[in-house]
Design an enzyme around this catalytic site. Sequence first.
Site, PDB file in Angstrom:
ATOM      1  N   ASP A 155       0.663  -1.118  -0.009  1.00 54.87           N
ATOM      2  CA  ASP A 155       0.021   0.011  -0.107  1.00 54.87           C
ATOM      3  C   ASP A 155       0.940   1.202  -0.236  1.00 54.87           C
ATOM      4  O   ASP A 155       0.932   2.018   0.830  1.00 54.87           O
ATOM      5  CB  ASP A 155      -0.951   0.008   1.355  1.00 54.87           C
ATOM      6  CG  ASP A 155      -1.865   0.986   1.406  1.00 54.87           C
ATOM      7  OD1 ASP A 155      -2.351   1.581   0.392  1.00 54.87           O
ATOM      8  OD2 ASP A 155      -2.532   1.207   2.293  1.00 54.87           O
TER       9      ASP A 155
HETATM   10  C1  SPV Z   1      -7.910   1.622   3.128  1.00 56.09           C
HETATM   11  O1  SPV Z   1      -8.591   0.873   3.342  1.00 56.09           O
HETATM   12  O2  SPV Z   1      -6.841   1.503   2.456  1.00 56.09           O
HETATM   13  C2  SPV Z   1      -7.585   2.958   4.059  1.00 56.09           C
HETATM   14  C3  SPV Z   1      -8.336   2.637   5.558  1.00 56.09           C
HETATM   15  O3  SPV Z   1      -7.003   3.857   3.809  1.00 56.09           O
HETATM   16  S1  SPV Z   1      -6.857   2.199   6.548  1.00 56.09           S
HETATM   17  O4  SPV Z   1      -6.099   0.898   6.027  1.00 56.09           O
HETATM   18  O5  SPV Z   1      -7.455   1.984   7.992  1.00 56.09           O
HETATM   19  O6  SPV Z   1      -6.093   3.349   6.658  1.00 56.09           O
HETATM   20 MG    MG Z   2      -5.903   3.469   2.068  1.00 59.34          MG
END
Ligand code: SPV
Ligand code: MG
Length: 292
Positions: free
Chosen positions: A54
Amino acid sequence: MDKAAKLRQLIDSKNLEFIMEAHNGLSAKIVEETGFKGIWASGVSISAALGVRDNNEASWTQVLDVLEFMSDATTIPILLDGDTGYGNFNNARRLVKKLEQRNIAGVCIEDKLFPKTNSFINSKTQQLADINEFCGKLKAMKDTQNNKDFIVVARVEAFIAGWGLKEALHRAEAYHQAGADAILIHSMRSDTKEIELFMKEWSDRHPIVIVPTKYYSTPTKRFHELGISLAIWANHNLRTSINAMQKISKQIYEDKSLIHVERNVVTIEEVFRLQEVEELKEAEKKYLPPQE
Ligand code: SPV
Ligand code: MG
């Protein structure tokens, strides 16, 4: 009512509403069939499902490709987790243009720097965006949208990065003034302390969105009481599918057989149903020349 108008209705409604994570066409369809009124196209889930981190490792056009499948498979609105907008104001406004073309109802952008890192990794070392720069990005996005109902949510990461209530409120108000349709206030505490403090000061100014991943044990009633507009169940389809896949892979690997697994998986007919195989059969009757 188009998808953007449906999402606007959820955000503006006086009730607490909920949207559920999906990361591909299949999970999006399951979210809709379950009864949810909207879908969170989660950055962490889409990237994980693609086998990457991510950290903007998947390009924004690769994310768009996933979204196109999700949108085609569903009729409920999709709110994209648009990370930081994939660049500066110019990249973010082009994103809006492309999302509208794919019938995506809205996008949430967070006030961090590209390439982003998930909020739950090294949170205290994460740098926040310059407020003016982020406001310019929001304005550019709002100026670009064609559909008046397209939603831009501004996500405040001040609590995540270790700044206090004052900074969170200052940023939320600036983003509200810049034209954001709602503010997502994020917290990684296991309780709602930060959210409660924020909501008390914010009162009823503008719709508030939350992601209760870390404060999951809070009764939903409390979110009602606090006046939250929208709660995002952010990554649970991804996480449960990892459970299921790890279990079934292990079992088949160890057994070298399917004897013990067939009763624990959905039937292949259920897969066909979700793919709408019947619709194609009907279309073939209509459009293919009759078989002799
Ligand atoms: C996601 O679902 O990618 C988000 C929410 O950004 S979190 O992972 O809680 O930051
Ligand atoms: Mg996110």
